[in-house]
Structure formats: C-alpha cells, structure tokens
Write an enzyme that holds these catalytic residues in place. Structure first.
Site, PDB file in Angstrom:
ATOM      1  N   LYS A 149       0.869  -1.196  -0.109  1.00 19.23           N
ATOM      2  CA  LYS A 149      -0.148  -0.017   0.053  1.00 19.23           C
ATOM      3  C   LYS A 149       0.927   1.292   0.026  1.00 19.23           C
ATOM      4  CE  LYS A 149      -3.926   0.323   0.945  1.00 19.23           C
ATOM      5  NZ  LYS A 149      -5.211   0.714  -0.200  1.00 19.23           N
ATOM      6  N   GLY A 150       0.265   2.300  -0.565  1.00 21.74           N
ATOM      7  CA  GLY A 150       1.118   3.656  -0.680  1.00 21.74           C
ATOM      8  C   GLY A 150       0.357   4.445  -0.032  1.00 21.74           C
ATOM      9  N   ASP A 174       4.691  16.822   1.738  1.00 20.80           N
ATOM     10  CA  ASP A 174       4.485  15.963   2.525  1.00 20.80           C
ATOM     11  C   ASP A 174       5.762  15.059   2.753  1.00 20.80           C
ATOM     12  OD1 ASP A 174       3.222  14.072   4.296  1.00 20.80           O
ATOM     13  OD2 ASP A 174       2.634  12.521   2.531  1.00 20.80           O
ATOM     14  N   LYS A 193      13.164  -4.107 -14.196  1.00 20.89           N
ATOM     15  CA  LYS A 193      11.996  -3.996 -13.115  1.00 20.89           C
ATOM     16  C   LYS A 193      11.388  -2.581 -12.725  1.00 20.89           C
ATOM     17  CE  LYS A 193      10.784  -6.509  -8.890  1.00 20.89           C
ATOM     18  NZ  LYS A 193      10.950  -7.627  -7.857  1.00 20.89           N
ATOM     19  N   GLY A 205      -3.211   5.237  -3.123  1.00 24.15           N
ATOM     20  CA  GLY A 205      -3.244   4.134  -3.994  1.00 24.15           C
ATOM     21  C   GLY A 205      -2.369   3.000  -3.600  1.00 24.15           C
TER      22      GLY A 205
END
Length: 250
Positions: free
Chosen positions: A23-24, A139, A40, A27
């Site tokens: 989880k971010g 943030d 990747k 989203g």
C-alpha cells in the site's frame, strides 16, 4: 486487483508480470517487468472517484514527470485505464529495493556519525532545491525518501504536491500532510511556500541526528499545539549526552 499488462511509452503491453507490492500513501504500489527495457519497475496505481480528482492527479503526475535530479525519484511515464467501471491513473518509476529513509533510521542501533548524517542531509537539501524550482512537496517525511543503489537519498511521492504559491485553505481529497512533519502554515491553512518543506526538512534532519521525532502526540490537536507553540528540543542534549555515556562506558 489483477492486471495482466499496462501500456508504456514504447508499447501497449510494455509492462507485464504486474504484482502487488504494498500500500502507498495514495493508491497501491505494484512491481512489473518492462519487456522492452528488460528492467523491473514500480507502478503506483490510484483509483479516481470524480472529475476533480482526475484533474488533480493528471496535473500532479505531469509535474512529477518534469522533475529530473539524482536526488528525486524519476517518474518515467503515466497513463490511465478502467477496470470494473472504476477509472485508475498509474505512474511508472524505477523499482527500488533498498527501502526508505525510515527503514534506514529504524535499523540504526546507535546514532549516525556526523559525516554520514551531513551526507544524508545534503542529499535531501539539493534534491528539494531542485524540486522547488517548480513545486512545493507538502508531505516530506522519511517514508517519502528512498535509498538508491549507490546510497544516495531520493525524494519521492509528490502526491500532495502543489504548485508554488497555490492556496491550501481547504484539505484536498488526499489530505494535507503528515502530523509529525507539518509546518505551521499547514495547520493554519495558509498558502504554499518553500518554507513549508524546509520546516519538514528540519524535522527530518533532527531525526537523522537523534533517531527521534522532536514532536510526538496522541491526537491531531496535540501535534498542532506543539508545531505552533513549542520550540524544537535541543539536539545537543541527545547527541552530547549519548556520546558522553558511550565514552564513559569504554
């Protein structure tokens, strides 16, 4: 959510083997294989609930792709898709398996030596300086800073970013920061300025030097009062006293 392939800048099915990672802040983060570049990738996928969110996210992802600096995580591409009548926007970044600054700080058993601390702080300062040519992050926190393969710090997750001087008198749908790092301007719903990020950066610097947060609280009100009215605790009380105890113990 099961996703077979996603479009990239070089092909409609450029990203395959898409698996949930974590989880971010907004989203979810997935890993994927870029079949064209044979690398990747990390893909952030965000659901969109209304037109206002859609406009904000498109604006912010456009902004993220325009930032280019060794101390900022590169946003390589973004697009959107629909699944089960829900619209999603996604952005693609290099996959980083070295963890965040939070992981690094949490793993330390002793205070970080001064030279290493200064190196970490310089990485963050010059990365933020570059970002500030276009945006206020809003943030900044150790969770939103990653370590690259060379040990450099890279600022990421501009999901709360706003153009410099844009007003923030109401919370956006994504919130308005993280309590332990929010500048007084955030608590007062004032306009965005670079000083907001510099304040958060100072909190992070304090953590790098002491492995502690300067302000803690159980409620939003407690954090607000401390950020608005309390001085930053004296760093030397921690670094000097800890160093002195370490010397005496030898």
């Amino acid at each position: 959510m099961k996703i077979e392939t996603l479009k990239g800048p070089k092909g409609d099915k450029q990203y395959t083997e898409i698996d949930f990672y974590r989880k971010g802040g907004m989203g979810e983060i997935y890993t994927a294989t870029d079949i064209i570049e044979a690398t990747k990738k990390a893909i952030k996928i965000v659901p969109v609930e209304n037109n206002e969110e859609h406009k904000l996210l498109i604006s912010e992802f456009k902004l993220a792709t325009s930032l280019n600096h060794k101390n900022i995580v590169t946003t390589e591409f973004f697009d959107e898709f629909e699944s089960k009548n829900v619209k999603y926007i996604y952005c693609v970044m290099p996959f980083n398996n070295n963890g965040s600054l939070r992981d690094y700080l949490s793993s330390q058993k002793e205070l970080i030596d001064l030279d290493s601390s200064i190196k970490l702080m310089i990485d963050l300062a010059i990365g933020l300086e570059s970002a500030h040519t276009k945006v206020v992050h809003r943030d900044l926190k150790p969770e939103n800073v990653l370590l690259d393969d060379n040990g450099n710090l890279q600022i990421c997750d501009f999901g709360l970013a706003k153009l410099i001087d844009a007003k923030t008198r109401t919370k956006s749908f994504k919130g308005f920061g993280t309590l332990a790092y929010m500048a007084p301007e955030c608590w007062m719903f004032d306009s965005n300025t670079k000083a907001m990020d510099i304040y958060s950066l100072g909190i992070i610097f304090y953590e790098i030097l002491t492995l502690k947060q300067p302000f803690t609280g159980k409620t939003e009100q407690e954090f607000r009062d401390k950020h608005l009215y309390e001085p930053l605790p004296n760093i030397s009380n921690i670094r000097y006293s800890t160093h002195k105890m370490h010397v005496l113990s030898k």
